[in-house]
Design a protein around this motif. Structure first.
Motif, short mmCIF file in Angstrom:
data_model
loop_
_atom_site.label_atom_id
_atom_site.label_comp_id
_atom_site.label_asym_id
_atom_site.label_seq_id
_atom_site.Cartn_x
_atom_site.Cartn_y
_atom_site.Cartn_z
N LEU A 478 0.99 -1.10 0.10
CA LEU A 478 0.07 0.10 0.15
C LEU A 478 1.03 1.24 0.13
N VAL A 479 0.57 1.97 -0.94
CA VAL A 479 1.38 3.48 -1.10
C VAL A 479 0.55 4.51 -0.19
N GLY A 480 -0.90 4.62 -0.49
CA GLY A 480 -1.37 5.58 0.21
C GLY A 480 -2.91 5.18 0.33
N TYR A 481 -3.68 6.30 0.92
CA TYR A 481 -5.05 6.21 0.94
C TYR A 481 -5.64 7.72 0.89
N CYS A 482 -6.93 7.56 0.81
CA CYS A 482 -7.90 8.71 0.50
C CYS A 482 -8.96 8.57 1.35
N SER A 483 -9.40 9.27 2.46
CA SER A 483 -10.94 9.22 2.94
C SER A 483 -11.39 10.73 3.06
N GLU A 484 -12.12 10.91 1.99
CA GLU A 484 -12.66 12.21 2.10
C GLU A 484 -14.01 12.40 1.53
N GLN A 485 -15.17 12.89 1.87
CA GLN A 485 -16.43 13.37 1.41
C GLN A 485 -17.01 11.95 1.09
N GLY A 486 -16.91 11.17 1.88
CA GLY A 486 -17.67 9.81 1.63
C GLY A 486 -16.78 8.67 0.77
N HIS A 487 -15.72 9.18 0.26
CA HIS A 487 -14.97 8.37 -0.57
C HIS A 487 -13.94 7.64 0.16
N ASN A 488 -13.61 6.42 0.14
CA ASN A 488 -12.67 5.59 0.67
C ASN A 488 -11.67 4.94 -0.33
N MET A 489 -10.36 5.17 -0.48
CA MET A 489 -9.82 4.74 -1.75
C MET A 489 -8.40 4.14 -1.02
N LEU A 490 -7.72 3.28 -1.92
CA LEU A 490 -6.53 2.70 -1.40
C LEU A 490 -5.55 3.02 -2.62
N ILE A 491 -4.49 3.32 -2.38
CA ILE A 491 -3.47 3.75 -3.45
C ILE A 491 -2.12 2.70 -3.45
N TYR A 492 -1.96 2.12 -4.67
CA TYR A 492 -0.99 1.06 -4.89
C TYR A 492 -0.03 1.55 -5.86
N GLU A 493 1.19 0.73 -5.79
CA GLU A 493 1.81 1.05 -7.17
C GLU A 493 1.31 0.46 -8.36
N TYR A 494 1.45 0.86 -9.45
CA TYR A 494 0.89 0.55 -10.64
C TYR A 494 1.87 -0.47 -11.36
N PHE A 495 1.26 -1.68 -11.53
CA PHE A 495 2.14 -2.54 -12.27
C PHE A 495 1.93 -2.86 -13.92
N ARG A 496 2.81 -2.33 -14.85
CA ARG A 496 2.68 -2.05 -16.23
C ARG A 496 2.24 -3.31 -16.82
N ASN A 497 2.89 -4.72 -16.31
CA ASN A 497 2.57 -5.65 -17.05
C ASN A 497 1.21 -6.36 -16.68
N GLY A 498 0.49 -5.71 -15.93
CA GLY A 498 -1.07 -6.20 -15.66
C GLY A 498 -1.02 -7.14 -14.70
N SER A 499 -1.93 -8.12 -14.80
CA SER A 499 -2.28 -9.14 -14.07
C SER A 499 -1.91 -10.55 -14.57
N LEU A 500 -1.73 -11.73 -13.84
CA LEU A 500 -1.40 -13.01 -14.44
C LEU A 500 -2.62 -13.37 -15.40
N HIS A 501 -3.78 -12.94 -14.95
CA HIS A 501 -4.94 -13.38 -15.64
C HIS A 501 -4.92 -12.81 -17.14
N GLU A 502 -4.56 -11.57 -17.22
CA GLU A 502 -4.40 -11.00 -18.66
C GLU A 502 -3.33 -11.53 -19.50
N PHE A 503 -2.20 -12.06 -18.78
CA PHE A 503 -1.04 -12.58 -19.56
C PHE A 503 -1.59 -13.97 -19.77
N LEU A 504 -2.21 -14.83 -19.19
CA LEU A 504 -2.67 -16.11 -19.63
C LEU A 504 -3.97 -16.33 -20.46
N HIS A 505 -4.94 -15.19 -20.41
CA HIS A 505 -6.14 -15.50 -21.12
C HIS A 505 -6.41 -14.24 -22.01
N LEU A 506 -5.73 -13.10 -22.04
CA LEU A 506 -6.18 -12.09 -22.95
C LEU A 506 -5.04 -11.45 -23.84
N SER A 507 -3.99 -12.42 -23.78
CA SER A 507 -2.81 -11.86 -24.70
C SER A 507 -3.30 -12.33 -26.18
#
Length: 711
Positions: A478-507
């Motif tokens: 986890l990199v960060g978070y935001c909790s304002e005006q009823g919004h609750n968000m979690l901020i993570y590092e972005y992985f440019r290669n996407g997910s394993l699902h995309e590699f296996l099934h959407l390539s």
């Protein structure tokens, strides 16, 4: 009489000698036979070292290391206590049974040509470990965190290329640590501050970043941090070290900001302890320091009491403190360095008074040494005005490392959460790509607000606190978070290669398929992430959402398990896991357990093996459910060959595939009590790697960033 007595005396003397010799034979064994676990571990080591002839006496099977005086081995009774194989030109690796060597206290394989990762397991009770001057890759194994007798650790002059995990909290005897001349990166872990006996620390010629403030309280005589990427200021406490090397870093110029309240007293106490009675701080000095700190606290209380009546004033007056130092607005480039770097310099090095790893937001509010330009307000919301941050700070037991982000900033970075920035949607919310001006990209998980209806106000802060404590190479941090005006968000590092699902099934047809070695690497990294949640975290954490779309791949295709610590949300959603990942017993949210996680992981392994989705309605009815179709064939060699992902084009070792299938079969058993714990799954995959060709082990070691901990 004297003459006649001589034969009798001679006979008596000879009989006595025989009795003594006989008694000695009865009471003194020739040699104690070496303990079986030690023999087995050394047999495996010998084979892993490519059975070198220079290791005289060694065998790949059986033998008696203690009784037969094997090269470099010393024993006490039937137990091996020392292994010294330094500078013998050894190649290969050290095997995977080193944890069986429970009596070994001295372990030295330095000055050789050993490759691959430092083993996940090392002799657990060693006090001296030297693996320097080899070609080890990967990271420092987390098993070191449990080696409470360790006094000397030298991993210098290798090719280690990972970040240091928070593994130093239980090493009170460690006196010398040498990690120099590697490619280790990231910030120094907070647990380094716990090394109360450390006198020599060598970190030079790596790629460490951030500050070195965590080292300020250590009793160091020698410290070398040259040629890294450290920033900030060199703490005053470290400047007293007799042998200090700090060149080749990006230290800040000008005077350092004053430390937070209480630090001067701690620094003085440390200095007095280090001088060991030669120049002890007097009672008057201590009283003066205490009074000074008390005066500062009184002034701060008065200052903020006065400020509380002015709600429109969010930040400390910059002009008031501009003579100390100036701050520049936080840039996206600074944001990219580390999760702490989202906070302006001067903020990020403050930590709570109770010495936890938490960012103490109240300390940030109240420190009179902090000045901010008003332009920073569009990135980090005022801590005075952020009730959520205040709630986090009020929980003294939490350990929060994530940074608060403002809603305005996230709206800008995501194009107001535009559909074109949508990365994916799960059962608890949507994930968006946040892009900054300099190209830095983050992933923002926007949690469905309906999940908080009827919940406690502090619930999200507790979730942030718990997620922030998870630190493992194969877990998306986890990199960060935001909790304002009823919004609750979690901020993570972005992985440019996407997910394993995309590699296996959407390539598409032009994409390079995952090699077999990479698939095994992904399985092992993910297994170790789950093992960390199940068996390292206390209390254990059930993930409840293990699936290929939650396994993110970095630039080197190393896996990072996401959605960790969010099980409480999955508990209340009407949706279950992604179709096909549910264990048979999970008919309701409360049924999820450690064993159901093991089942879900087994399904991911099936995806890696077959390239198929867990549920696929485009297949014939008998093949639509992957587990149901594959399970009966996992032990059939001929059928297995037909199940393997066609994208591999036959480029895989059949024995490795067979062992991989055996592990899958254990994980996806219908009865949860028969599924193995994740530590055994990790061991099984490791054995698979060890039994594979040398090239595979080298590939595995060179291309992955692993090892945070022991299994």
């Amino acid at each position: 009489m004297a003459l006649s007595s001589q034969p009798f005396l001679a006979m008596h003397h000879n009989l006595a000698g025989l009795w003594i010799a006989f008694f000695a034979v009865l009471t003194t064994p020739v040699h104690s036979k070496t303990a079986a676990p030690d023999v087995s571990a050394l047999n495996v080591m010998y084979s892993s070292l490519n059975s070198p002839s220079k290791l005289t006496g060694w065998k790949s099977s059986g033998g008696d290391p203690c009784g037969e005086s094997w090269e470099g081995i010393k024993c006490s009774g039937s137990s091996v206590t020392e292994i010294n194989l330094s500078d013998l030109g050894l190649t290969g690796s050290m095997g995977y049974q080193l944890s069986s060597l429970t009596s070994v206290t001295y372990f030295d394989l330095s000055e050789n040509n050993l490759k691959g990762d430092v083993p996940y397991q090392l002799p657990p009770n060693a006090n001296h470990i030297d693996l320097s001057n080899n070609e080890f890759t990967g990271g420092v194994p987390y098993s070191i965190s449990q080696m409470t007798d360790l006094q000397y650790l030298n991993l210098a002059h290798n090719k280690l290329n990972n970040q240091l995990s928070d593994m130093f909290g239980k090493l009170p005897k460690l006196k010398e640590l040498d990690l120099s001349f590697n490619s280790l990166s990231g910030k120094l872990p907070q647990s380094l501050a716990s090394l109360s006996s450390l006198t020599k620390l060598y970190l030079q010629n790596n790629q460490f970043s951030g500050s070195i403030n965590v080292l300020a309280g250590l009793p160091l005589d020698k410290l070398n941090v040259e040629n890294n990427k450290f920033t900030g200021w060199i703490p005053e406490e470290l400047k007293d070290i007799s042998d200090l090397e700090t060149g080749g870093n990006s230290w800040s110029s000008g005077p350092a900001p004053p430390p937070p309240p209480g630090t001067p007293a701690l620094a003085a106490k440390h200095k007095a302890k280090k001088e060991n009675g030669k120049s002890v701080i007097s009672g008057i000095a201590i009283a003066g320091i205490a009074l000074g700190v008390l005066a500062v606290i009184v002034i701060l209380i008065a200052f903020f009491s006065r400020r509380s009546s002015s709600p429109s004033s969010h930040f400390l007056d910059e002009e008031r403190f501009s003579q100390n130092r100036s701050f520049t607005p936080l840039t996206s480039q600074e944001l990219s360095k580390d999760l702490h770097d989202d906070i302006p310099r001067g903020y990020k090095d403050f930590k709570s008074v109770d010495s936890s790893a938490a960012i103490d937001t109240k300390a940030l509010q109240k420190s009179p040494s902090i000045g901010l330009r008003s332009s920073i307000s569009d990135r980090v919301q005022s801590f005075n005005d952020n009730e959520f941050a205040n709630r986090l700070n009020a929980r003294r037991s939490t350990s929060v490392r994530a940074t608060p982000f403002s809603l305005v900033d996230l709206q800008t970075a995501t194009g107001n959460f535009a559909s074109g920035r949508l990365l994916g949607e799960g059962s608890i919310g949507r994930v968006y790509r946040a892009k900054y001006a300099d190209g830095k990209v983050l992933a923002v998980k926007k949690i469905d607000s309906s999940l908080f209806h009827g919940g406690r106000p502090e619930e999200f802060s507790e979730i942030i606190s718990n997620i922030s404590k998870l630190h493992h190479t194969n877990i998306a941090e986890l990199v960060g978070y935001c909790s304002e005006q009823g919004h609750n968000m979690l901020i993570y590092e972005y992985f440019r290669n996407g997910s394993l699902h995309e590699f296996l099934h959407l390539s598409d047809d032009f994409s390079k398929p995952l090699t077999w070695n990479t698939r095994v690497r992904i399985a092992l990294g993910t297994a170790r992430a789950v093992e960390y949640l199940h068996e390292i975290c206390s209390p254990s954490l059930v993930h409840k959402n293990i699936k290929s779309s939650n396994i993110l791949l970095d630039a080197e295709l190393n896996p990072h398990l996401s959605d960790c610590g969010l099980a409480s949300f999955h508990q209340r959603t009407s949706q279950n896991l992604g179709a096909g990942y549910n264990a048979p017993e999970c008919t309701k949210p409360s049924a999820y357990s450690l064993k159901s996680d093991v089942y879900s992981f087994g399904v991911v392994m099936l995806e890696l093996l077959t390239g198929r989705m867990p549920l696929d309605s485009s297949k014939a009815k008998s093949e639509q459910c992957l587990v149901r179709w594959a399970t009966p064939q996992l032990h059939d060699i001929d059928a297995l060959a037909k199940m393997v992902d066609p994208a591999l084009r036959g480029l895989y070792p059949p024995k490795s595939v067979s062992r991989f299938a055996d592990i899958i079969a254990l994980c996806v058993q219908s009865e949860p009590e028969f599924r193995p714990p994740m530590s055994e799954v990790v061991q099984a995959i490791v054995r698979l790697v060890q039994r594979s060709s040398m090239n595979m082990r080298e590939d595995l070691g060179a291309s992955r960033r692993m090892d945070d901990y022991d299994y």
